[in-house]
Structure formats: structure tokens, C-alpha cells
Motif scaffolding. Structure first.
Motif, PDB file in Angstrom:
ATOM      1  N   GLY A  52       0.808  -1.209   0.000  1.00  0.00           N
ATOM      2  CA  GLY A  52       0.000   0.000   0.000  1.00  0.00           C
ATOM      3  C   GLY A  52       0.847   1.267   0.000  1.00  0.00           C
ATOM      4  O   GLY A  52       0.349   2.352  -0.267  1.00  0.00           O
ATOM      5  N   GLN A  53       2.135   1.126   0.306  1.00  0.00           N
ATOM      6  CA  GLN A  53       3.045   2.269   0.335  1.00  0.00           C
ATOM      7  C   GLN A  53       4.388   1.968  -0.328  1.00  0.00           C
ATOM      8  O   GLN A  53       5.012   2.864  -0.881  1.00  0.00           O
ATOM      9  CB  GLN A  53       3.301   2.719   1.771  1.00  0.00           C
ATOM     10  N   VAL A  54       4.849   0.720  -0.246  1.00  0.00           N
ATOM     11  CA  VAL A  54       6.179   0.353  -0.734  1.00  0.00           C
ATOM     12  C   VAL A  54       6.069  -0.948  -1.518  1.00  0.00           C
ATOM     13  O   VAL A  54       5.461  -1.908  -1.040  1.00  0.00           O
ATOM     14  CB  VAL A  54       7.166   0.163   0.444  1.00  0.00           C
ATOM     15  N   SER A  55       6.700  -0.989  -2.697  1.00  0.00           N
ATOM     16  CA  SER A  55       6.681  -2.237  -3.462  1.00  0.00           C
ATOM     17  C   SER A  55       7.650  -3.235  -2.840  1.00  0.00           C
ATOM     18  O   SER A  55       8.614  -2.864  -2.164  1.00  0.00           O
ATOM     19  CB  SER A  55       7.074  -1.989  -4.923  1.00  0.00           C
ATOM     20  N   VAL A  56       7.390  -4.503  -3.094  1.00  0.00           N
ATOM     21  CA  VAL A  56       8.275  -5.550  -2.594  1.00  0.00           C
ATOM     22  C   VAL A  56       9.690  -5.339  -3.139  1.00  0.00           C
ATOM     23  O   VAL A  56      10.662  -5.393  -2.397  1.00  0.00           O
ATOM     24  CB  VAL A  56       7.734  -6.953  -2.957  1.00  0.00           C
ATOM     25  N   GLU A  57       9.805  -5.059  -4.413  1.00  0.00           N
ATOM     26  CA  GLU A  57      11.129  -4.866  -5.016  1.00  0.00           C
ATOM     27  C   GLU A  57      11.865  -3.680  -4.404  1.00  0.00           C
ATOM     28  O   GLU A  57      13.065  -3.747  -4.159  1.00  0.00           O
ATOM     29  CB  GLU A  57      11.021  -4.698  -6.531  1.00  0.00           C
ATOM     30  N   SER A  58      11.159  -2.608  -4.149  1.00  0.00           N
ATOM     31  CA  SER A  58      11.784  -1.415  -3.582  1.00  0.00           C
ATOM     32  C   SER A  58      12.244  -1.645  -2.145  1.00  0.00           C
ATOM     33  O   SER A  58      13.191  -1.003  -1.688  1.00  0.00           O
ATOM     34  CB  SER A  58      10.797  -0.248  -3.633  1.00  0.00           C
ATOM     35  N   ALA A  59      11.597  -2.542  -1.432  1.00  0.00           N
ATOM     36  CA  ALA A  59      11.937  -2.785  -0.025  1.00  0.00           C
ATOM     37  C   ALA A  59      13.200  -3.625   0.144  1.00  0.00           C
ATOM     38  O   ALA A  59      13.778  -3.661   1.226  1.00  0.00           O
ATOM     39  CB  ALA A  59      10.769  -3.475   0.676  1.00  0.00           C
ATOM     40  N   LYS A  60      13.640  -4.274  -0.902  1.00  0.00           N
ATOM     41  CA  LYS A  60      14.793  -5.174  -0.794  1.00  0.00           C
ATOM     42  C   LYS A  60      16.092  -4.378  -0.680  1.00  0.00           C
ATOM     43  O   LYS A  60      16.368  -3.502  -1.487  1.00  0.00           O
ATOM     44  CB  LYS A  60      14.862  -6.090  -2.012  1.00  0.00           C
ATOM     45  N   TRP A  61      16.859  -4.696   0.368  1.00  0.00           N
ATOM     46  CA  TRP A  61      18.155  -4.046   0.568  1.00  0.00           C
ATOM     47  C   TRP A  61      19.041  -5.011   1.350  1.00  0.00           C
ATOM     48  O   TRP A  61      18.599  -5.608   2.328  1.00  0.00           O
ATOM     49  CB  TRP A  61      17.983  -2.752   1.366  1.00  0.00           C
ATOM     50  N   GLY A  62      20.248  -5.162   0.938  1.00  0.00           N
ATOM     51  CA  GLY A  62      21.166  -6.051   1.647  1.00  0.00           C
ATOM     52  C   GLY A  62      20.693  -7.491   1.584  1.00  0.00           C
ATOM     53  O   GLY A  62      20.268  -7.981   0.539  1.00  0.00           O
ATOM     54  N   ASP A  63      20.762  -8.171   2.719  1.00  0.00           N
ATOM     55  CA  ASP A  63      20.337  -9.567   2.829  1.00  0.00           C
ATOM     56  C   ASP A  63      18.815  -9.586   2.959  1.00  0.00           C
ATOM     57  O   ASP A  63      18.278  -9.332   4.035  1.00  0.00           O
ATOM     58  CB  ASP A  63      21.006 -10.204   4.049  1.00  0.00           C
ATOM     59  N   PHE A  64      18.135  -9.883   1.871  1.00  0.00           N
ATOM     60  CA  PHE A  64      16.670  -9.879   1.883  1.00  0.00           C
ATOM     61  C   PHE A  64      16.163 -11.121   2.602  1.00  0.00           C
ATOM     62  O   PHE A  64      16.446 -12.246   2.206  1.00  0.00           O
ATOM     63  CB  PHE A  64      16.124  -9.809   0.460  1.00  0.00           C
ATOM     64  N   LYS A  65      15.410 -10.909   3.673  1.00  0.00           N
ATOM     65  CA  LYS A  65      14.950 -11.990   4.542  1.00  0.00           C
ATOM     66  C   LYS A  65      13.616 -12.602   4.123  1.00  0.00           C
ATOM     67  O   LYS A  65      13.308 -13.714   4.518  1.00  0.00           O
ATOM     68  CB  LYS A  65      14.819 -11.491   5.986  1.00  0.00           C
ATOM     69  N   GLY A  66      12.807 -11.857   3.371  1.00  0.00           N
ATOM     70  CA  GLY A  66      11.536 -12.416   2.929  1.00  0.00           C
ATOM     71  C   GLY A  66      10.420 -11.389   2.880  1.00  0.00           C
ATOM     72  O   GLY A  66      10.608 -10.225   3.204  1.00  0.00           O
ATOM     73  N   THR A  67       9.266 -11.877   2.468  1.00  0.00           N
ATOM     74  CA  THR A  67       8.090 -11.017   2.314  1.00  0.00           C
ATOM     75  C   THR A  67       7.050 -11.386   3.360  1.00  0.00           C
ATOM     76  O   THR A  67       6.681 -12.553   3.493  1.00  0.00           O
ATOM     77  CB  THR A  67       7.502 -11.172   0.893  1.00  0.00           C
ATOM     78  N   LEU A  68       6.590 -10.404   4.087  1.00  0.00           N
ATOM     79  CA  LEU A  68       5.581 -10.571   5.127  1.00  0.00           C
ATOM     80  C   LEU A  68       4.201 -10.328   4.534  1.00  0.00           C
ATOM     81  O   LEU A  68       4.043  -9.483   3.661  1.00  0.00           O
ATOM     82  CB  LEU A  68       5.835  -9.569   6.257  1.00  0.00           C
ATOM     83  N   VAL A  69       3.207 -11.031   5.017  1.00  0.00           N
ATOM     84  CA  VAL A  69       1.839 -10.807   4.567  1.00  0.00           C
ATOM     85  C   VAL A  69       1.220  -9.776   5.509  1.00  0.00           C
ATOM     86  O   VAL A  69       0.746 -10.095   6.590  1.00  0.00           O
ATOM     87  CB  VAL A  69       1.017 -12.116   4.552  1.00  0.00           C
ATOM     88  N   ALA A  70       1.322  -8.508   5.076  1.00  0.00           N
ATOM     89  CA  ALA A  70       0.837  -7.386   5.887  1.00  0.00           C
ATOM     90  C   ALA A  70       0.726  -6.160   5.006  1.00  0.00           C
ATOM     91  O   ALA A  70       1.413  -6.057   3.992  1.00  0.00           O
ATOM     92  CB  ALA A  70       1.808  -7.102   7.029  1.00  0.00           C
ATOM     93  N   ASP A  71      -0.144  -5.233   5.386  1.00  0.00           N
ATOM     94  CA  ASP A  71      -0.119  -3.935   4.716  1.00  0.00           C
ATOM     95  C   ASP A  71       0.817  -3.032   5.515  1.00  0.00           C
ATOM     96  O   ASP A  71       1.322  -3.409   6.574  1.00  0.00           O
ATOM     97  CB  ASP A  71      -1.528  -3.351   4.534  1.00  0.00           C
ATOM     98  N   HIS A  72       1.076  -1.852   4.990  1.00  0.00           N
ATOM     99  CA  HIS A  72       2.073  -0.958   5.581  1.00  0.00           C
ATOM    100  C   HIS A  72       1.727  -0.603   7.031  1.00  0.00           C
ATOM    101  O   HIS A  72       2.613  -0.553   7.889  1.00  0.00           O
ATOM    102  CB  HIS A  72       2.180   0.304   4.724  1.00  0.00           C
ATOM    103  N   LEU A  73       0.474  -0.366   7.313  1.00  0.00           N
ATOM    104  CA  LEU A  73       0.078   0.017   8.665  1.00  0.00           C
ATOM    105  C   LEU A  73       0.147  -1.149   9.641  1.00  0.00           C
ATOM    106  O   LEU A  73       0.425  -0.954  10.834  1.00  0.00           O
ATOM    107  CB  LEU A  73      -1.326   0.622   8.660  1.00  0.00           C
ATOM    108  N   GLU A  74      -0.094  -2.357   9.150  1.00  0.00           N
ATOM    109  CA  GLU A  74       0.006  -3.527  10.031  1.00  0.00           C
ATOM    110  C   GLU A  74       1.421  -3.712  10.562  1.00  0.00           C
ATOM    111  O   GLU A  74       1.611  -4.260  11.652  1.00  0.00           O
ATOM    112  CB  GLU A  74      -0.415  -4.796   9.292  1.00  0.00           C
ATOM    113  N   LEU A  75       2.416  -3.274   9.800  1.00  0.00           N
ATOM    114  CA  LEU A  75       3.794  -3.365  10.275  1.00  0.00           C
ATOM    115  C   LEU A  75       3.983  -2.545  11.541  1.00  0.00           C
ATOM    116  O   LEU A  75       4.879  -2.803  12.333  1.00  0.00           O
ATOM    117  CB  LEU A  75       4.763  -2.891   9.191  1.00  0.00           C
ATOM    118  N   LEU A  76       3.130  -1.533  11.730  1.00  0.00           N
ATOM    119  CA  LEU A  76       3.161  -0.687  12.928  1.00  0.00           C
ATOM    120  C   LEU A  76       2.179  -1.135  13.992  1.00  0.00           C
ATOM    121  O   LEU A  76       2.091  -0.530  15.059  1.00  0.00           O
ATOM    122  CB  LEU A  76       2.821   0.761  12.539  1.00  0.00           C
TER     123      LEU A  76
END
Length: 127
Positions: free
Chosen positions: A67-91
């Protein structure tokens, strides 16, 4: 919109060209371990407030997003994986309970993250 007026400079800093300039000017340090996670939700499960942005991100980057950041854009360094959540759920916010009766467990995720970091770093040095 109100969000643009209130956060104009900050939002401009998040544009792709601004991020590219930042990354070119501030290189990664060799003595720092970088890792990242991404998050995604199907667009129909993203809160209405962010659905428009999720569609723009998907159209621009052809990618899944939170909803705010693409999966590809979030990858940096050692990519650990993709979480099933929207941006606000991370908070820890769940604005879309109707579609997600079992939201992302942010507390457990961050506890695991801290535990993992503590194991890698070892015991704290005493003064």
C-alpha cells in the motif's frame, strides 16, 4: 491534498529520484550488516485509505506492495523475505478488520527480530 501539504518535503524525499540520489551520495558501509523485509497484501485487502496508492505502485513498478512500498523497492542487503501485511500492520494498526480477521502479528515479528539480532551479536560487553 492535506497529506501533501503537511508532509510535502518528506514525501518528496521518498520519490524514486530522491532515493536514487540519496543512495548514490550515501554508500553502504562495509562494517554494517544490511538486511530487509518486504510486505504485501492483495489490493482488495489494503485499507481503502491506501488502495489508490497501492494501485499506482502496482502500475508503476508492476509489483506487489503493501500500500506504500513495493516488494522490489523494499529489498536491501540480505533480503529476509516477504511478510503478509499492509504498511500500517507493520506498525500494529489494522484498519481493515473486515478483510483480515487474523492480522499480521507485529509484536511477535519484532520480538523474533530482536531475539535473532541478540543471538548474532552475542552478550553485551560490560563497561
Amino acid at each position: 491534498t492535506l497529506a501533501r501539504w503537511l508532509g510535502g518535503a518528506g514525501l518528496r524525499d521518498l520519490r524514486r529520484d530522491a532515493c536514487d540520489r540519496f543512495n548514490a551520495a550515501i554508500p553502504d558501509r562495509s562494517d554494517v550488516e544490511y538486511s530487509s523485509y518486504a510486505a504485501l497484501r492483495p489490493i482488495n485487502e489494503i485499507p481503502l485509505l491506501f488502495r489508490r496508492w497501492a494501485k499506482v505502485i502496482a502500475a508503476e513498478e508492476g509489483a506487489d506492495n503493501d500500500g506504500q512500498v513495493s516488494v522490489e523497492s523494499a529489498k536491501w542487503g540480505d533480503f529476509k523475505g516477504t511478510l503478509v501485511a499492509d504498511h500500517l500492520e507493520l506498525l500494529g494498526w489494522n484498519l481493515n478488520r473486515r478483510h483480515k480477521p487474523q492480522p499480521f502479528d507485529h509484536i511477535q515479528f519484532y520480538r523474533n527480530l530482536v531475539s535473532s539480532a541478540a543471538v548474532r551479536c552475542g552478550p553485551a560487553a560490560e563497561p
